[in-house]
Motif scaffolding. Structure first.
Motif, short mmCIF file in Angstrom:
data_model
loop_
_atom_site.label_atom_id
_atom_site.label_comp_id
_atom_site.label_asym_id
_atom_site.label_seq_id
_atom_site.Cartn_x
_atom_site.Cartn_y
_atom_site.Cartn_z
N GLY A 82 102.71 12.28 76.24
CA GLY A 82 103.31 12.48 74.93
C GLY A 82 104.83 12.51 74.94
N ASP A 83 105.43 12.60 76.13
CA ASP A 83 106.90 12.56 76.24
C ASP A 83 107.43 11.13 76.21
N THR A 84 106.55 10.16 76.28
CA THR A 84 106.96 8.76 76.26
C THR A 84 107.76 8.45 75.01
N GLY A 85 108.88 7.74 75.20
CA GLY A 85 109.72 7.37 74.07
C GLY A 85 111.10 6.97 74.52
N LEU A 86 111.94 6.64 73.54
CA LEU A 86 113.33 6.30 73.80
C LEU A 86 114.18 7.54 73.54
N TYR A 87 114.90 7.99 74.55
CA TYR A 87 115.75 9.17 74.43
C TYR A 87 117.20 8.72 74.25
N LEU A 88 117.79 9.20 73.18
CA LEU A 88 119.15 8.81 72.81
C LEU A 88 120.06 10.02 72.80
N CYS A 89 121.24 9.86 73.38
CA CYS A 89 122.26 10.88 73.20
C CYS A 89 123.27 10.36 72.18
N ALA A 90 123.90 11.28 71.48
CA ALA A 90 124.86 10.91 70.44
C ALA A 90 125.93 11.98 70.36
N GLY A 91 127.18 11.54 70.23
CA GLY A 91 128.28 12.50 70.20
C GLY A 91 129.14 12.37 68.97
N ALA A 92 129.70 13.50 68.57
CA ALA A 92 130.65 13.55 67.47
C ALA A 92 132.00 14.00 68.02
N GLN A 93 133.07 13.45 67.46
CA GLN A 93 134.41 13.81 67.93
C GLN A 93 135.21 14.46 66.81
N GLY A 94 135.95 15.49 67.14
CA GLY A 94 136.74 16.21 66.15
C GLY A 94 135.83 16.81 65.10
N SER A 95 136.26 16.71 63.84
CA SER A 95 135.47 17.26 62.74
C SER A 95 134.64 16.20 62.04
N ASN A 96 134.57 15.00 62.66
CA ASN A 96 133.80 13.91 62.05
C ASN A 96 132.32 14.22 61.99
N TYR A 97 131.67 13.74 60.95
CA TYR A 97 130.22 13.85 60.87
C TYR A 97 129.54 12.63 61.47
N LYS A 98 130.28 11.53 61.70
CA LYS A 98 129.63 10.33 62.20
C LYS A 98 129.38 10.46 63.69
N LEU A 99 128.26 9.89 64.13
CA LEU A 99 127.84 9.97 65.52
C LEU A 99 127.97 8.62 66.20
N THR A 100 128.35 8.65 67.48
CA THR A 100 128.31 7.48 68.34
C THR A 100 127.13 7.66 69.28
#
Lengths: 111, 112
Positions: A82-100
């Motif tokens: 059940g752990d099978t899947g695509l694991y993604l990390c994402a970061g935000a910089q400063g006070s931005n709400y957008k993620l990379t």
């Protein structure tokens, strides 16, 4: 150049094994998140880490944010199919709400 | 229950046509985002909005536009579809940085 590098790209293991996936950058992030995505669906948030050195646990999953807030790891204990899947990390910089987002680690856990 | 829905789930269109993908959320989130997901590239930000009448370009905005006339909706328009825009498109919303994103289920767009 990818802002967030994830490794490994692919991981195939047997049920019951432990594993660690990594998310690395040369940039500092104010927060970092991990998501899991299943085929045909959007990513689902697992955890948010904010403080350098922070460790969070979610059942068999352990997330760590690096001291310098440039990297993170996800450790899974006793993996299950059940752990099978695509694991993604994402970061935000400063006070931005957008993620990379990183490109992801595709995990397959075989019964 | 609150939700975020994308429509259609699948679409095939011809090169040069204008296409609009819908995204509707009932979370009352101010922040909304459009990403595309491609093999080898991961999720890349197209456009985003921090509130009504606010729109901003992401890293791959060429050929796309958005408008935000209310809190619930952020439609994505491909002005003149190109084969390079064949992709899976995801909409997401968020109340703030630490809360993470809630994603829709995606739209698979094929441009022929």
């Amino acid at each position: 150049t990818q802002l967030l590098e994830q490794s490994p790209q692919f991981l195939s293991i047997q049920e019951g094994e432990n594993l660690t996936v990594y998310c690395n950058s040369s940039s500092v992030f104010s927060s970092l998140q991990w998501y899991r995505q299943e085929p045909g669906e959007g990513p689902v948030l697992l955890v948010t880490v904010v403080t350098g050195g922070e460790v969070k646990k979610l059942k068999r999953l352990t997330f760590q944010f690096g001291d310098a807030r440039k990297d993170s790891s996800l450790h899974i204990t006793a993996a299950q199919p059940g752990d099978t899947g695509l694991y993604l990390c994402a970061g935000a910089q400063g006070s931005n709400y957008k993620l990379t987002f990183g490109k992801g680690t595709l995990l397959t856990v075989n019964p | 229950d609150a939700e975020i829905t994308q429509s259609p789930r699948h679409k095939i269109t011809e090169t040069g046509r204008q296409v609009t993908l819908a995204c509707h959320q009932t979370w009352n989130h101010n922040n909304m985002f459009w990403y595309r997901q491609d093999l080898g590239h991961g999720l890349r930000l197209i456009h985003y909005s921090y509130g009504v009448h606010d729109t901003n370009k992401g890293e791959v905005s060429d050929g796309y536009s958005v408008s935000r006339s209310n809190t619930e909706d952020l439609p994505l328009t491909l002005e003149s579809a190109a084969s390079s825009q064949t992709s899976v498109y995801f909409c997401a919303s968020s109340p703030g940085q630490l809360s993470g994103y809630t994603f829709g289920s995606g739209t698979r767009l094929t441009v022929v």
